[in-house]
Scaffold this active site. Structure first.
Site, PDB file in Angstrom:
ATOM      1  N   ASP A   1      30.428  31.584  37.657  1.00  0.00           N
ATOM      2  CA  ASP A   1      31.351  32.582  37.841  1.00  0.00           C
ATOM      3  C   ASP A   1      31.358  33.601  36.732  1.00  0.00           C
ATOM      4  O   ASP A   1      31.415  33.042  35.629  1.00  0.00           O
ATOM      5  CB  ASP A   1      32.899  32.109  37.844  1.00  0.00           C
TER       6      ASP A   1
ATOM      7  N   TYR B   1      31.474  40.254  30.519  1.00  0.00           N
ATOM      8  CA  TYR B   1      31.691  39.011  29.604  1.00  0.00           C
ATOM      9  C   TYR B   1      30.514  39.117  28.547  1.00  0.00           C
ATOM     10  O   TYR B   1      30.520  38.190  27.497  1.00  0.00           O
ATOM     11  CB  TYR B   1      31.390  37.469  30.494  1.00  0.00           C
TER      12      TYR B   1
ATOM     13  N   LYS C   1      31.217  40.702  38.400  1.00  0.00           N
ATOM     14  CA  LYS C   1      32.270  41.439  38.717  1.00  0.00           C
ATOM     15  C   LYS C   1      32.095  42.970  38.344  1.00  0.00           C
ATOM     16  O   LYS C   1      31.470  43.081  37.130  1.00  0.00           O
ATOM     17  CB  LYS C   1      33.520  40.657  37.954  1.00  0.00           C
TER      18      LYS C   1
ATOM     19  N   HIS D   1      36.607  43.447  39.518  1.00  0.00           N
ATOM     20  CA  HIS D   1      37.365  42.514  38.479  1.00  0.00           C
ATOM     21  C   HIS D   1      39.004  42.914  38.162  1.00  0.00           C
ATOM     22  O   HIS D   1      39.568  41.937  38.252  1.00  0.00           O
ATOM     23  CB  HIS D   1      36.592  43.176  36.926  1.00  0.00           C
TER      24      HIS D   1
END
Ligand SMILES: NC(=O)c1ccc[n+]([C@@H]2O[C@H](COP(=O)([O-])OP(=O)(O)OC[C@H]3O[C@@H](n4cnc5c(N)ncnc54)[C@H](OP(=O)(O)O)[C@@H]3O)[C@@H](O)[C@H]2O)c1
Length: 290
Positions: free
Chosen positions: A26, A31, A56, A89
């Site tokens: 994931d 990130y 995302k 997201h």
């Protein structure tokens, strides 16, 4: 599989997880580690087709013209030509301009133009499934009231002891949307407290498993996909073991989790100035975490 020497980077944790048997990664553009993830996957020797890879779309790229370039950037960093799952997201659109986190209210209230672009990405073969993250029932209904060609496959939301969301879970089951549980152990700030809940301690002792395994098994038994995160090899191994909980134990934990006032671990509402979930009051203890 060649062992990566550095013990403290994403590649190392990912390699440990892939060796253990994990096949679901994931990730997200936001990130900031997709290049390391891509490197680790390509060096792992695990065939791409065996891995379920999620990314995302970040809030700044909801404008239709920004969707494909953002996806292409993620694909390039991940060293792949398709994603298994691409999620919006957050149900919050930022203007992609100089001002940081400036909300685009129109696109936030009606994300259909963004969704149409995601559907096109499926048609182009860049993405196999599309979904949403952090959407409540109202926001899902608001999106699906549009003439969608593809309906959201997944909604990834916070689900844990503190915020078990039984209403959303039942609604998504009834409407054919799979829920993914993020922060399934309560998140970094509350994991200790979460693992110490007496009901969970009792079930763990009774079944001879760990409290983390009780929670992960509970999430799976609720019909959700659990996404535990760990940078500790022994915990990565521990979290991969799922047990069928006896009905009594499952109900005991379900009751304990749904019998207190829910609270969120992750809530950027105040920081972004958007009432993301229509919670009438903001809890003063909540941080601006993503
Ligand atoms: N869609 C979204 O907006 C969103 C938001 C948040 C998170 N997520 C996703 O959900 C994933 C997990 O969320 P999260 O990191 O917030 O929460 P989490 O998995 O509930 O908690 C992670 C924390 O639990 C600790 N931990 C893990 N396994 C443990 C075990 N067996 N025993 C004791 N402690 C354990 C980890 O420590 P160590 O790492 O030190 O082992 C870390 O501090 C993220 O990686 C991300 O992919 C998505």
């Amino acid at each position: 599989m060649q062992k990566i020497e550095h013990c403290c980077d994403v590649s190392y944790y990912l390699q440990t997880a892939l060796e253990e048997g994990y096949r679901h990664i994931d990730g997200a553009w936001n990130y900031g580690n997709e290049a390391e993830v891509g490197q680790a996957i390509s060096e792992s020797g695990v065939p791409r087709k065996e891995i379920w890879l999620t990314s995302k779309l970040w809030n700044s790229f909801h404008a239709p013209q920004d969707v494909e370039p953002a996806l292409d950037e993620s694909l390039s960093r991940l060293r792949t030509d398709y994603l298994d799952l691409y999620l919006i997201h957050w149900p919050v659109a930022f203007r992609n301009g100089e001002k940081e986190n400036e909300v685009d209210w129109e696109l936030t209230e009606n994300p259909y133009p963004t969704w149409k672009r995601l559907e096109e990405m499926v048609d182009k073969g860049k993405v196999r499934n599309i979904g949403i993250s952090n959407f409540d029932i109202r926001r899902i209904q608001n999106l699906t009231a549009n003439p969608l060609k593809i309906k959201p496959y997944v909604n990834q939301v916070e689900l844990n002891y503190w915020n078990p969301q039984p209403e959303l879970l039942n609604w998504c089951k009834d409407n054919g949307i799979l829920l993914e549980a993020y922060s399934p152990l309560g998140g970094a700030d509350r994991v200790r407290e979460t693992l110490a809940i007496p009901e969970v301690q009792d079930i763990a002792k009774e079944l001879g498993i760990t409290p983390a395994q009780v929670y992960i098994s509970w999430h799976v038994q609720r019909g959700t996909v659990a996404l535990p995160k760990s940078v500790t090899p022994s915990r990565i191994k521990e979290n991969f073991q799922v047990t069928a909980l006896p009905d009594e134990a499952f109900q005991k934990l379900e009751k304990a989790a749904t019998s207190h006032r829910p609270s969120k671990n992750v809530d950027p509402s105040k920081g972004w100035g958007v009432d993301i979930w229509g919670w009438i009051e903001f809890d003063e203890d909540m941080g601006n975490v993503m």
